[in-house]
Design an enzyme around this catalytic site. Structure first.
Site, mmCIF file in Angstrom:
data_model
loop_
_atom_site.group_PDB
_atom_site.id
_atom_site.type_symbol
_atom_site.label_atom_id
_atom_site.label_comp_id
_atom_site.label_asym_id
_atom_site.label_seq_id
_atom_site.Cartn_x
_atom_site.Cartn_y
_atom_site.Cartn_z
ATOM 1 N N GLU A 97 69.468 32.770 3.627
ATOM 2 C CA GLU A 97 69.995 33.361 2.395
ATOM 3 C C GLU A 97 69.033 33.205 1.217
ATOM 4 O OE1 GLU A 97 73.991 31.834 2.029
ATOM 5 O OE2 GLU A 97 74.652 32.881 3.829
ATOM 6 N N GLU A 117 75.927 37.385 12.288
ATOM 7 C CA GLU A 117 77.141 36.614 11.980
ATOM 8 C C GLU A 117 78.329 37.567 11.755
ATOM 9 O OE1 GLU A 117 76.563 33.886 8.739
ATOM 10 O OE2 GLU A 117 74.519 33.354 9.355
#
Length: 559
Positions: free
Chosen positions: A334, A436
Site C-alpha cells: 500500500e 485480495e
C-alpha cells in the site's frame, strides 16, 4: 442479434478455431486497446465512436461530440451529452484528453443522469501539450433519457481541458459474457489431438480414450489464517478447491516480531507445512506495510540508523527463513496510500526494500500491492495512472517491477471500469494478480455472491491476469469482509459461486473413441492431464501438459 439460445452461442465459441469468432455472434468484440504514453495527436476513437457516431443531433457548440458549456462549481468544463441510456447495459467509454495552461492534471470523467451521479467512470493523468488516453465505463442502475459526462480536474482546481475522439460502446450482458467466454477459450484453453498407434506405428481406430485434468495452470486461491492449523475440516475444504494461498496476517512484521529482537516464525512455519503438504503455491504477504497503523509499535519509535538497522534485519531474517518458499513477495504494501518508511528513511527507502529483497530471494517475483486501483477510480492516490507512474519511477531507478498486485476489496463492482484499468496496466507487460478479492460485508450475502462472480469473471477472462486470490480466510467469529462457509464448512452463497466457477474453469473427465486416423481431439484448460487408452485387451497410461500456445498440442501414445 439472431434469436439463438445462449448455450448454443457459447458452444459455437468452444468449437471454433481460436483465431475466429462464431458467425452466429454479430455483436461487438471488446477492444483491449489502451495507451499510457502521451501523444502528439489523439488516436481515432475506439469502435469508431460507438453509439456517438450515430447521434443525429448535436447541441450548440458541440465539436467532435464534445460541448464546452457544462458548469461545475462555477467553472465551464468539457462535457458530452448522451441520449437514451438503458439500465443494465454495460457501457465502455474512452476519450483522449489534453490540458492547456498547466503542466498536468488528474482528469476525472463523471456521469450525471436525471436521478444519479456516478462520481468516477474513468481517469487519466493528462499533460500539457500532448494527448492522454482515458478509458473506463459504467453500468446504470436506472435508464436515462439525457445524461452528461463531464471532465474536470480531480482536485477541483480550475484547469483548461480539451477532449477528443470520445467513444461510447454498449454491450448487453449476454454480449459481455460471450466476449468473456471467447477470451477464456482462447487464453485459458488449448486444442489437443491425441494420436493412438501400436508399436509398429499403425493407427488404432476405435481405441477408447479417457482423459482427466489433474492440476490447473491458473492459480486460484484464498487467504488462510492460523485457524487452519489443526482444523481438518477446514484443511480438507480448502485443499479440495484451491491451488494457491496467502497468509492473512501471520507473515506481517507485527506478527513475527511483536517485540524488538523476539522473532518467532512458529505459526507461519506450520501454515507453510500445510501448503507444502497439499501442493499449493503461496504468496508472501508482506515484507513491509507502509501504513503506520500496522507497523509494529516498537518500530514507530525508531528513526535514522536505528530504523534502517531494523528494516535490514527484517528483510534478511524473513527472506533467509523462507528463501525459495514463496512465489511472490508484496514488498512494500500500500505504498500509494502511505509512506511511513519513506518519510523516515528518505525517498529511496522503497528502492532499498526491492533491491535487498531481490538479492535475498532472486527467484521470487516482487510485487507492488494496493487497494482502490480496480475497485474505483475516485481515489486520487491509486488511480491506474498513479500506479503506472510509481512502477515507472522504480524502473527509472533500476528496480524492474516484477508484478502488479491489485487488492480488489469491492463494494459494488463496475465491470467495464475493471476491464479498462486492467487494459491500461497490461501495457506495462508485467504479470497482474488480483490479490485480495472480496465484497464488502455491508452487502447482503446473495448480492456478495453475485458481485463476486462478476469480479472473478473479469479477472479470469482478462488475458493479462495471471492469478486470483480471495481474501476470505476463515474465522469462527466472522471473516474480514466475506466468508465462503459457515462454521461447519457448509458453503454460503459466495462459496457456492466459487465452486460454480471452479467447476466451469476445469476440463474434468473427457472420454471418446479414436477416429479413422487413430486420433481424438478436444479443448482443455491449461494444466496437467492423465490419459488412459484401451484397445482390445491392451491398456496404457500416461500424462501430458497443456501450456499456453496458439498451436494445437499433439500428443502420441503407443500401445
Amino acid at each position: 442479434m439472431q434469436d439463438i439460445p445462449f448455450y448454443v452461442l457459447i458452444l459455437s465459441l468452444l468449437l471454433i478455431p481460436t483465431s475466429l469468432v462464431s458467425p452466429l455472434y454479430d455483436g461487438p468484440l471488446y477492444d483491449f486497446t489502451a495507451h499510457t504514453e502521451c501523444k502528439e495527436k489523439p488516436e481515432e476513437p475506439l469502435y469508431g465512436g460507438g453509439v456517438l457516431k450515430s447521434q443525429q443531433r448535436s447541441p450548440p457548440g458541440l465539436q467532435d461530440n464534445i460541448a464546452s458549456s457544462y458548469v461545475v462549481n462555477n467553472t465551464y468544463v468539457p462535457s458530452l451529452l448522451l441520449y437514451n441510456l438503458t439500465q443494465g447495459t454495460i457501457y465502455t467509454f474512452s476519450a483522449w484528453v489534453r490540458v492547456k495552461g498547466s503542466s498536468s492534471g488528474m482528469i476525472r470523467a463523471t456521469l450525471e443522469t436525471e436521478k444519479e451521479t456516478y462520481d468516477c467512470i474513468g481517469t487519466v493523468s493528462a499533460k500539457l501539450g500532448c494527448w492522454s488516453f482515458l478509458k473506463g465505463g459504467f453500468v446504470l442502475t436506472s435508464s436515462s433519457n439525457l445524461s452528461v459526462i463531464f471532465f474536470q480536474n480531480a482536485d477541483g482546481k480550475d484547469i483548461n481541458i480539451e477532449v477528443a475522439s470520445p467513444s461510447l460502446q454498449p454491450f448487453t450482458n449476454q454480449q459481455w459474457r460471450i466476449n468473456q467466454q471467447y477470451m477464456i477459450n482462447t487464453k485459458r484453453k488449448r486444442a489437443v489431438t491425441v494420436h493412438v498407434s501400436d508399436s509398429n506405428g499403425r493407427r488404432l481406430q476405435g481405441a477408447s480414450v479417457r482423459i482427466e485434468q489433474i492440476s490447473k495452470d491458473f492459480p486460484f486461491g484464498s487467504a488462510i489464517a492460523k485457524t487452519i492449523l489443526g482444523n481438518l475440516p477446514y484443511q480438507n475444504w480448502f485443499a479440495k478447491r484451491f491451488n494457491a494461498a496467502v497468509f492473512e496476517n501471520e507473515l506481517k512484521w507485527y506478527a513475527t516480531e511483536p517485540d524488538e529482537g523476539r522473532v518467532n516464525y512458529t505459526i507461519s512455519d506450520q501454515m507453510l507445512q500445510f501448503v507444502r503438504t497439499n501442493n499449493i503455491v503461496a504468496r508472501g504477504h508482506n515484507i513491509f506495510w507502509e501504513d503506520p497503523k500496522y507497523t509494529p509499535p516498537w518500530v514507530l519509535n525508531l528513526t535514522g540508523i536505528q530504523l534502517q538497522s531494523a528494516v535490514n534485519s527484517r528483510i534478511h531474517s524473513l527472506m533467509s527463513q523462507y528463501k525459495d518458499e514463496f512465489i511472490h513477495w508484496d514488498v512494500s504494501n500500500e505504498m500509494l496510500h502511505f509512506e511511513f518508511y519513506e518519510q523516515r528513511l528518505g525517498s529511496d527507502a522503497t528502492l532499498h526494500f526491492f533491491e535487498t529483497a531481490h538479492e535475498s530471494d532472486p527467484l521470487s517475483t516482487l510485487f507492488m500491492n494496493d487497494f482502490n486501483v480496480v475497485e474505483t477510480c475516485s481515489d486520487v492516490n491509486s488511480t491506474v495512472d498513479a500506479y503506472i507512474s510509481r512502477v515507472r519511477e522504480l524502473q527509472r531507478n533500476g528496480i524492474f517491477m516484477d508484478g502488479i498486485g491489485l487488492e480488489g476489496h469491492f463494494t459494488v463492482p463496475n465491470p467495464p471500469l475493471i476491464r479498462a484499468i486492467l487494459d491500461k496496466l497490461a501495457t506495462l507487460g508485467l504479470p497482474i494478480w488480483l490479490t485480495e478479492v472480496d465484497i464488502s460485508k455491508t452487502i447482503d450475502r446473495d448480492s456478495q455472491a453475485k458481485y463476486l462472480e462478476e469480479v472473478l469473471r473479469e479477472g479470469f477472462s482478462h488475458p493479462s491476469v495471471n492469478g486470483i486470490m480471495l481474501w476470505t480466510a476463515y474465522h469462527p467469529n466472522g471473516c474480514y469482509q466475506m466468508c465462503l462457509t459457515d462454521n461447519n464448512f457448509n458453503n454460503l452463497p459466495a462459496g457456492d459461486t466459487v465452486d460454480k466457477v471452479l467447476q466451469e474453469w476445469q476440463t474434468g473427465r473427457v472420454e471418446g473413441v479414436a477416429d479413422v486416423h487413430g486420433s481424438y481431439s478436444f479443448y482443455g484448460f491449461l494444466g496437467e492431464y492423465s490419459i488412459t487408452v484401451n484397445y482390445g485387451n491392451r491398456t496404457t497410461h500416461s500424462t501430458f501438459s497443456l501450456s499456453p500456445a496458439q498451436e494445437t498440442r499433439h500428443f502420441t501414445i503407443t500401445l
